[in-house]
Design a protein around this motif. Sequence first.
Motif, short mmCIF file in Angstrom:
data_model
loop_
_atom_site.label_atom_id
_atom_site.label_comp_id
_atom_site.label_asym_id
_atom_site.label_seq_id
_atom_site.Cartn_x
_atom_site.Cartn_y
_atom_site.Cartn_z
N ASN A 52 0.81 -1.22 0.00
CA ASN A 52 0.00 0.00 0.00
C ASN A 52 0.85 1.27 0.00
OD1 ASN A 52 -2.50 -1.39 0.06
ND2 ASN A 52 -2.28 -1.71 2.27
N GLN A 53 2.15 1.11 0.25
CA GLN A 53 3.03 2.28 0.28
C GLN A 53 3.94 2.37 -0.94
OE1 GLN A 53 5.18 2.93 3.93
NE2 GLN A 53 3.37 2.65 5.21
N LEU A 54 3.64 1.60 -1.96
CA LEU A 54 4.40 1.72 -3.19
C LEU A 54 4.13 3.08 -3.84
CD1 LEU A 54 3.99 -1.80 -4.83
CD2 LEU A 54 6.14 -0.75 -4.09
N PRO A 55 5.10 3.64 -4.57
CA PRO A 55 4.85 4.88 -5.30
C PRO A 55 3.69 4.69 -6.28
CG PRO A 55 7.18 4.32 -5.31
CD PRO A 55 6.47 3.12 -4.78
N GLY A 56 2.97 5.76 -6.56
CA GLY A 56 1.89 5.66 -7.53
C GLY A 56 0.87 6.77 -7.36
N VAL A 57 -0.06 6.83 -8.28
CA VAL A 57 -1.09 7.88 -8.26
C VAL A 57 -2.14 7.54 -7.21
CG1 VAL A 57 -2.87 9.05 -9.60
CG2 VAL A 57 -0.69 8.43 -10.69
N ARG A 58 -2.42 8.51 -6.34
CA ARG A 58 -3.46 8.38 -5.34
C ARG A 58 -4.32 9.63 -5.39
NH1 ARG A 58 1.04 5.90 -3.23
NH2 ARG A 58 0.71 3.82 -2.30
N ASN A 59 -5.59 9.44 -5.61
CA ASN A 59 -6.52 10.58 -5.71
C ASN A 59 -6.06 11.58 -6.77
OD1 ASN A 59 -8.20 9.59 -3.59
ND2 ASN A 59 -6.73 10.42 -2.09
N GLY A 60 -5.55 11.06 -7.87
CA GLY A 60 -5.16 11.90 -9.00
C GLY A 60 -3.81 12.55 -8.90
N VAL A 61 -3.06 12.30 -7.80
CA VAL A 61 -1.74 12.90 -7.63
C VAL A 61 -0.73 11.81 -7.32
CG1 VAL A 61 -0.37 14.56 -6.30
CG2 VAL A 61 -2.78 15.03 -6.75
#
Length: 249
Positions: A52-61
Motif C-alpha cells: 500500500n506504500q508503493l509509489p503511484g497515483v493516489r486521488n489523482g496525484v
Amino acid sequence: MKNTVNVKEVSTGSLHNRRSFLKLSGLAVAGTGLIIAGCSSDDDGGRIKDENQLPGVRNGVFDLGGGDIGILTYAYALEQLEADFYDKVVNSNTFGSTFNADERAVLEDLYYHEVIHREFFKAAISSLVSPERVLPGLDFSYSGVNFGNRESVLGTAMALEDTGVSAYNGAGMYISEASYLLIAGKIVSVEARHASAIRSILNPGTADFAGDDIINDDGLEVAQKPSEIVTKVSGLDFIQTPFTAKYLP
C-alpha cells in the motif's frame, strides 16, 4: 605518519584540479548502477514491506511512496530537479558570456553528473516496480532565476547542492537495504563535491566550501529528513508538477 590536510591549500586549489576531481567522482558513480540492476523486487531486503506504500497515483496525484522504494523515488525527484536546472544553465544563450572557461567546465561536469544520477534512479526504480509506479518526468520553472546573472545561477546552484547533500544524509537512516545505502553514500559524496565546487567558485580562497551553515557543531554535514526537504524544495517553487509524500518520514 598521520595524514594532514591544509585547509588553505584545499580552498585555493585551481578550478582545473577541482574539475578533474569531479570527473573522477562522476565516473565512479556511473558504475554503481550494476549493483541495483541485479536486484529484483522479490529479493528479501525490506524493499517492499507494504504494498500500500508503493509509489503511484493516489486521488489523482502521484505519491512518492514509502520504504526503500519511496526513498529511491524521493531521490529521483531531487535528481530530476538538479539535472533540469543544470541543463538550463549550460544551454542558456548567455552561458559563454556569464562564466569563464574554468567555471563553464565545472558547471558542465555537474550537469553530466546529475543526468547520470537521474537516469540511474529511473533505471533502478523501473527494475523494481511496474511502469505506472515510476515517478514521471516532472515539469519545472525558474521564474526567480536570472540565467544571465552569475550570482543568481551560482546562488541557486549552491542552494540545490546543499539541499541535496542534507537530503541524502537525512535519508540514509531510513534505508534498510544495504546495497541501496552503499549507493546513496557514493552519490552523496559526489553531491558534497558539487557543493564544495560551487562554494569555491562563489568565494574563492576561503573556507566557505565547508562553511558553518552546512557543517554542524560536531563537524558533520547537516542532515534533514525527507519531509523537511520536501517542504524546503516546495518553497523554492521550481517543481511545477504536483506530488505528495505521505509515507516518507
